[in-house]
Design a protein around this motif. Structure first.
Motif, PDB file in Angstrom:
ATOM      1  N   GLN A  69      -9.332   7.675   4.269  1.00  0.00           N
ATOM      2  CA  GLN A  69      -8.371   8.773   4.320  1.00  0.00           C
ATOM      3  C   GLN A  69      -6.966   8.291   4.011  1.00  0.00           C
ATOM      4  OE1 GLN A  69     -10.598   8.118   6.903  1.00  0.00           O
ATOM      5  NE2 GLN A  69     -12.021   9.560   5.987  1.00  0.00           N
ATOM      6  N   GLN A 118      -3.879  -6.001   3.950  1.00  0.00           N
ATOM      7  CA  GLN A 118      -3.200  -6.130   5.234  1.00  0.00           C
ATOM      8  C   GLN A 118      -3.539  -4.972   6.170  1.00  0.00           C
ATOM      9  OE1 GLN A 118       0.939  -7.162   4.611  1.00  0.00           O
ATOM     10  NE2 GLN A 118       1.510  -6.341   6.627  1.00  0.00           N
ATOM     11  N   LEU A 119      -3.433  -3.747   5.665  1.00  0.00           N
ATOM     12  CA  LEU A 119      -3.672  -2.571   6.511  1.00  0.00           C
ATOM     13  C   LEU A 119      -5.071  -2.007   6.349  1.00  0.00           C
ATOM     14  CD1 LEU A 119      -0.319  -0.648   6.017  1.00  0.00           C
ATOM     15  CD2 LEU A 119      -1.093  -1.832   8.078  1.00  0.00           C
ATOM     16  N   HIS A 135       0.340   2.604   0.240  1.00  0.00           N
ATOM     17  CA  HIS A 135       1.125   2.682   1.474  1.00  0.00           C
ATOM     18  C   HIS A 135       2.454   1.940   1.334  1.00  0.00           C
ATOM     19  CE1 HIS A 135       2.180   2.810   5.672  1.00  0.00           C
ATOM     20  NE2 HIS A 135       2.370   1.505   5.629  1.00  0.00           N
ATOM     21  N   ASP A 156       4.691   7.242   4.028  1.00  0.00           N
ATOM     22  CA  ASP A 156       4.128   8.547   4.381  1.00  0.00           C
ATOM     23  C   ASP A 156       4.602   9.670   3.454  1.00  0.00           C
ATOM     24  OD1 ASP A 156       6.678   8.370   5.299  1.00  0.00           O
ATOM     25  OD2 ASP A 156       6.296   9.231   7.265  1.00  0.00           O
TER      26      ASP A 156
END
Lengths: 233, 233
Positions: free
Chosen positions: B64, B88-89, B110, B115
């Motif tokens: 997502q 990393q994320l 990202h 965002d």
């Protein structure tokens, strides 16, 4: 009432879900016949209160964190999640209070631990604290698993039972069916079932108390705690 | 050879996948009978080169971002993704080069946009640039969708065809089957199929060139570009 089930095969997981009742669902027939052999399963039957009847609003919800699939199902209703639980990185796809709270939990895990996954005890103790905050917005009975551990937090209705060898028979409450577990299990299996209400009427289920949580691994309760609720529901 | 298919129902999506060949799969039978009516579908047949035969290594992969389900399938092999594409994320669940590259793309989205979801043109032009970097590590034919847009980047083998009214018949190459699209479509439908090789032998497929990409929406190609590859494969 929609329904969904997610079960793990190793680190992978698969979901079957339908926004429509199982009696009308071609997917339900498949699940009934599918030979599920899994170390972690979450299923959910939905009474759609918040968010319309659609696939994206149907539990369980699965997202990834720290190289694992995380799956979540919620019983209860929450008020004003958007105002009280702002999300930043994990944005809901659907319109339910439930998925919103899940996204908020994942956001908090990221802000607290970033890319350093903590030990299971630290991690799930933290999730218990988050659960208390969510609980303050309504009713939050929840199951969360990463495939390895399964966490259950009780707002008002959760019961669990652990079955192990010698396995007996279980008589379902809502169907005239008796399940003979000895046909489905091996001697070394340990199987825990968690549900809002006891599913059988010939066994003793543990009733969880408000604010209580349990952490399970391979069927065993490996940790538990009792949180103090500031707001009674 | 494992296989998988993900199709969208609104913003929700469902996946059927099996690490084993479809001829042995109870899931395959369900998909065959399932009345798929979808605006975006990605499917994949896997020749397991990198990563073992398991559910978590089976395409397509879904994660997502920005309140949408993103689904990804990759054809080709990549070298040294862990060294060249640090993540990393978004940490892979499985062990494939493919999922790793998907995680790297989401990480880059990202880091670039945080965002603030950009316009589709900005977003997918950026993904095209990322695709070139991944392509330098091997072969990267890829399909990525967020349910609304479908992006295709060609490393060496991708073909596409757009069908619209009046719909005709298609003769499949690898099976003695003729599909009559007029039975499955309405006058206003526009349907594009993208595949590594043409699937029919009575229609003209567009062959994509190395480094070329297309962005589709509701069956129409709405943007395209030609990237310059620094490393020829």
């Amino acid at each position: 009432m929609g329904w969904g089930i997610t079960f793990y095969e190793g680190k992978g997981c698969r979901s079957f879900k339908d926004p429509l009742p199982s009696s009308q669902s071609p997917i339900a027939e498949l699940v009934t016949n599918y030979p599920i052999k899994s170390e972690a399963v979450i299923c959910h039957i939905r009474q759609a209160n918040s968010g319309g009847i659609s696939l994206e609003n149907t539990h369980p919800f699965t997202r990834q964190m720290w190289g694992r699939n995380w799956t979540y199902a919620h019983n209860g209703q929450l008020k004003n999640v958007q105002g009280e639980l702002p999300v930043q990185l994990h944005i809901p796809v659907g319109a339910t209070d439930s998925e919103h709270a899940f996204c908020w939990i994942l956001d908090q895990l990221h802000f607290k631990f970033a890319d350093k996954e903590p030990t299971a005890t630290v991690l799930f103790t933290f999730i218990a604290k988050l659960s208390v905050k969510i609980n303050a917005l309504g009713v939050f009975n929840v199951n969360i698993t990463n495939g390895q551990y399964l966490f259950a937090y009780c707002a008002n209705n959760l019961h669990w039972i652990t079955r192990r060898a010698p396995f007996g028979k279980a008589r379902l409450i809502d169907a005239e069916v008796v399940i003979n577990f000895t046909e489905e299990t091996t001697e070394s299996d340990v199987v825990t079932v968690i549900a809002t209400q006891p599913l059988t009427n010939n066994e003793s289920w543990h009733k969880m108390t408000k604010g209580q949580w349990h952490l399970f691994c391979l069927g065993e309760s490996i940790a538990s705690g009792q949180e103090v609720l500031k707001v009674e529901n």
